[in-house]
Write a protein that holds these residues in place. Sequence first.
Motif, PDB file in Angstrom:
ATOM      1  N   CYS A   1      83.266 -14.334  18.301  1.00  0.00           N
ATOM      2  CA  CYS A   1      83.260 -13.290  19.333  1.00  0.00           C
ATOM      3  C   CYS A   1      83.540 -11.943  18.655  1.00  0.00           C
ATOM      4  CB  CYS A   1      84.323 -13.582  20.387  1.00  0.00           C
ATOM      5  SG  CYS A   1      84.517 -12.215  21.564  1.00  0.00           S
TER       6      CYS A   1
ATOM      7  N   CYS B   1      82.275 -15.979  25.563  1.00  0.00           N
ATOM      8  CA  CYS B   1      83.504 -16.287  24.822  1.00  0.00           C
ATOM      9  C   CYS B   1      84.512 -16.955  25.736  1.00  0.00           C
ATOM     10  CB  CYS B   1      84.083 -15.004  24.222  1.00  0.00           C
ATOM     11  SG  CYS B   1      85.691 -15.250  23.447  1.00  0.00           S
TER      12      CYS B   1
ATOM     13  N   CYS C   1      87.142 -10.480  20.368  1.00  0.00           N
ATOM     14  CA  CYS C   1      88.477 -11.080  20.164  1.00  0.00           C
ATOM     15  C   CYS C   1      88.539 -11.986  18.947  1.00  0.00           C
ATOM     16  CB  CYS C   1      88.911 -11.834  21.421  1.00  0.00           C
ATOM     17  SG  CYS C   1      88.021 -13.392  21.650  1.00  0.00           S
TER      18      CYS C   1
HETATM   19 ZN   LIG Z   1      86.224 -13.150  22.880  1.00  0.00          ZN
END
Ligand SMILES: [Zn+2]
Length: 338
Positions: free
Chosen positions: A62, A76, A65
């Motif tokens: 991702c 995600c 994050c």
């Molecule tokens: Zn994420």
Amino acid sequence: MTKILEGCWDCEYCGTKLIRGGLRNCPGCGHPRDKNVKFYLGEARHYVEHPEDIDPNPDWICSFCDALNPNDAAYCEGCGASKEDSERNYFEQRRLEEEQNKPKEEPRPQGSPIRFLLMLGIVAAIFFAFVSRAIPRTKTITITDKQWTRTEEIEVYKAVEESSWSLPAEAYNVKTRSEVYAYENVLSHYVTRYRTVAHQVLDGYDTYTTYEDMGNGYFREVEHSTPRYRTEYVTEEYQEPVYIRMPIYRDKYYYTLEKWIVDRTLTTSGDGDEEPHFKKVKLGEGERIGTQIEEYTIIVNRKTYSTSFDIWQEAEVGRKYKVTISDYKITKMEAVKK
Ligand SMILES: [Zn+2]
Ligand SMILES: [Zn+2]
């Protein structure tokens, strides 16, 4: 059927190790696995019961994050960001880290120029030693002594016995005899011989197993097999030709021929006090003077140099000269002013 094993990963947040590859969150702290995770195989081998259920594709990272997400997840699992915004998958991240950690390569030193120059020097020295004799060099000398030698051959016209493979036109009393002119190798027969020949024979296969990281917590088992050969020796029969040396006969001529032949050689020599001359000779019936050779030498200490008649005549014992020497021969001479 491909066998798939469950790998492991470590949590960098709480230090939990050997977390099963099938788990996406750390059982210790609950943190999702992220881009820093490296999958590995533990000591124990855990084979997956239904390998067909495992997605063969790596996890994606991702971009917001850094969490690792399964290939089939469109969003995600941590923050809900889209897979389309992902810039790298697990393998692309590993490659990037490898490149960043790669030590900077030092430029390799090239072949030493000193060694090259040394080699060049040796070659030049050998070459120079070889040709220096013939290179004219100038030098100042003081003549110690000078000498001359004159040789002449006295020839006589007479009948001689000769033999040859061809007959000269003026020959008489000719006889021929069949003689060996040369030899040639003629194939006689073959003999059966044996020799040992090596053959490479397939002996079996060497097998080994490797485990391929799938980039999603699982590993694929790969079986390798390479053929192994052994050398076998076989006795082989072959025919070897046997040659015999056969003489080739030809007619050889034996005859009498009248011609000029060297009868005797007369030599006279002396030093600078005496004018060079050939030995006084009274020629007999059917005699003539053949080849005449004149040699003039100048001696400097113990060294002897040959030279032309003109230079020799001009040279004075005890005087200093500037000379050009080439191949033990004085080619030019000039008196040094007193
Ligand atoms: Zn994420
Ligand atoms: Zn943890």
